[in-house]
Motif scaffolding. Structure first.
Motif, short mmCIF file in Angstrom:
data_model
loop_
_atom_site.label_atom_id
_atom_site.label_comp_id
_atom_site.label_asym_id
_atom_site.label_seq_id
_atom_site.Cartn_x
_atom_site.Cartn_y
_atom_site.Cartn_z
N GLU A 61 -0.01 3.67 2.08
CA GLU A 61 -0.45 4.30 3.33
C GLU A 61 0.64 4.25 4.41
O GLU A 61 1.46 3.33 4.42
N PRO A 78 -4.20 -0.75 5.58
CA PRO A 78 -5.23 0.28 5.79
C PRO A 78 -5.97 0.07 7.11
O PRO A 78 -5.96 -1.02 7.69
N HIS A 100 0.74 4.83 8.72
CA HIS A 100 -0.01 5.08 9.94
C HIS A 100 0.93 4.94 11.14
O HIS A 100 1.00 3.86 11.76
N SER A 129 0.85 -1.19 0.00
CA SER A 129 0.00 0.00 0.00
C SER A 129 0.88 1.23 0.00
O SER A 129 2.09 1.16 0.22
#
Length: 267
Positions: free
Chosen positions: A6, A133, A8, A4
């Motif tokens: 992403e 995610p 976090h 991904s």
């Protein structure tokens, strides 16, 4: 897995276990949770990747216990960071100890392992393929991590500086302190008071797996040769929670989580 774009920071994105008996450990978690294992032998070490519905949930490595050692196996959670080396400098400056690394792993990223100022062991990972995610974990996947510590306020402040967490005190009427650690308006973990009546009297991280029926799964743990450490009880979310150990003594939590319950937190 899958890759991904992403990121976090502060999210537990990888979980690892070093076990003295890989085959027996695979049988236990396969029988309990339906994990499917893919084995890999690299040199004189044996590894196994655990999958649920094709998604990687953990990696296990076999390593014999040193004769005379009393160390208990434990699931190690890896928290996402952007820069492992910068995280190392900050952690050491604030009283943590470096236990391993930093080191690069092909296909995974750069990682390091620390003990925090209260002695709880944790790892950080700058993933080379991005972070997973923020979707609700399926049954059989990791859903929560709790820091059990002698000083929740001090430990929460340490992790807040390291991962830029937002801290929410949700203790309520309970005698034991419960602090919520969040980032990106998403609950990541909690810092909780170490109970005074438990046999495990040191600060530690405890990781929880989502299940549909914590009581039934606890009974299954015993049938497979494990133990129930904390009997199933009602959690603050309304579902049941329990703490168990596999046949090697590795502790982990079982947590029911309603589909309608969100992990989003409002500022």
């Amino acid at each position: 897995m899958p890759p991904s774009q992403e990121h976090h920071v502060g999210k537990v994105i990888f979980v690892e276990l070093v076990t003295p008996d890989l085959a027996a450990t695979e049988r236990f978690y396969s029988g309990l949770l339906g994990w499917v294992f893919q084995n890999d032998r690299s040199g004189d070490r044996q590894y196994a990747a655990a999958l649920v519905n094709g998604h990687l949930v953990a990696e296990l490595m076999q390593k014999p216990l040193t004769p005379g050692t009393r160390k208990q196996p434990a699931w190690l959670g890896f928290l996402a960071v952007r820069d492992v080396d910068a995280t190392e400098r900050s952690a050491l400056q604030d009283g943590a100890k470096l236990l391993y690394g930093p080191r690069d792993f092909p296909g995974r990223g750069r990682e390091a392992v620390f003990s925090d100022p209260q002695g709880a062991v944790f790892a950080v990972l700058a993933s080379s393929s991005g972070d997973p995610p923020d979707t609700l974990a399926a049954p059989g996947e990791w859903i929560w991590s709790a820091l059990i510590t002698n000083d929740p306020d001090a430990d929460a402040a340490f992790y807040q500086k390291l991962f830029h967490y937002e801290i929410y005190d949700v203790t309520g009427d309970a005698a034991e302190q419960h602090l919520l650690l969040a980032s990106d308006s998403y609950a990541r973990a909690s810092a909780n008071t170490l109970p005074g009546n438990r046999s495990v009297a040191y600060s530690h991280w405890l990781n929880f797996i989502r299940v549909n029926d914590a009581a039934a799964m606890s009974a299954r743990v015993v049938a497979l040769g494990g133990r129930v450490l904390v009997e199933p009880r009602i959690d603050r979310h309304g579902g049941m929670v329990a703490v168990v150990a596999d046949p090697n003594g590795t502790p982990f939590g079982l947590l029911e989580w309603p589909d309608a319950e969100t992990k989003l937190v409002m500022p």
